[in-house]
Design an enzyme around this catalytic site. Sequence first.
Site, PDB file in Angstrom:
ATOM      1  N   ASP A 151       0.855  -1.179   0.000  1.00 28.14           N
ATOM      2  CA  ASP A 151       0.000   0.000   0.000  1.00 28.14           C
ATOM      3  C   ASP A 151       0.900   1.240   0.000  1.00 28.14           C
ATOM      4  OD1 ASP A 151      -2.475   1.522   0.389  1.00 28.14           O
ATOM      5  OD2 ASP A 151      -1.720   1.840   2.428  1.00 28.14           O
ATOM      6  N   ASP A 200      -1.919  -0.931   5.825  1.00 30.84           N
ATOM      7  CA  ASP A 200      -2.141  -0.249   7.098  1.00 30.84           C
ATOM      8  C   ASP A 200      -3.596  -0.261   7.548  1.00 30.84           C
ATOM      9  OD1 ASP A 200      -2.993   1.486   5.041  1.00 30.84           O
ATOM     10  OD2 ASP A 200      -2.701   3.248   6.314  1.00 30.84           O
ATOM     11  N   ASP A 239      -0.296   5.208   0.695  1.00 29.15           N
ATOM     12  CA  ASP A 239      -0.609   6.205   1.722  1.00 29.15           C
ATOM     13  C   ASP A 239      -0.792   5.539   3.077  1.00 29.15           C
ATOM     14  OD1 ASP A 239      -1.005   8.656  -0.037  1.00 29.15           O
ATOM     15  OD2 ASP A 239      -2.434   7.274  -0.943  1.00 29.15           O
TER      16      ASP A 239
END
Length: 228
Positions: free
Chosen positions: A9, A173, A11
């Site tokens: 991922d 995240d 961001d």
Amino acid sequence: MQYTAVLLDLDGTLVDSIPDIAAAANGVLTDLKRPPLPEDVIRSFVGKGSDVLVQRLLRHTYNSEQLDPDEYERAKASFAHHYAQSNGQHSTIYPDVVEGLNAFKTAGCKLAVVTNKPIEFTIPLLDALQLSPYFDLMVGGNTTAQKKPHPLPFIHASNELNVPASQCLVIGDSVNDAQAARGAEMDVLLVPYGYNEGIDIQTLDADAIVSSIKHAAKWATTRSSITD
């Protein structure tokens, strides 16, 4: 190492991009003649792509679940305009990201970014932070017909890299990464410092929670929990 490819991922996992996203979101609010919002509030809107971010921004601003379709389209265009200007200006790479990427590369892994950020913003951000050379593939939120938490972006990355799902490791995240990885039948690690939409990552289905990308590389090498 049992993994041939690592799908990361962007961001909240590799990059703290909230300052640039918040600048664009507050640019939208300025255009709407509404007061700006703190970064921490805008942070909670991030995770499912820019369209959902704009929807959440408008719902919060007007305290209503109903969106005016014309205003929503204007707000999307406004966000794209402002983010094109702010993207990469104040974003920073999280600690130990470069060390972790180098460790995976040294182990012979193929690397891909799989993000819900539109690809037209993904590439300039990675270029600005000089991360692009690490990646064999970049999958944006508009690369496939579905975004995370749908598994299609990870399945697409697996196919493009010609690596079976069983040899792919996802690092993210949030619930979007965890659910998408499981749907694609891939192992998944989560970092605790990103943008989790208010959901405790301890409650999510993941193989481990690691403190950094560097620790993720150690975990992938040893297949054990990282505590140091």
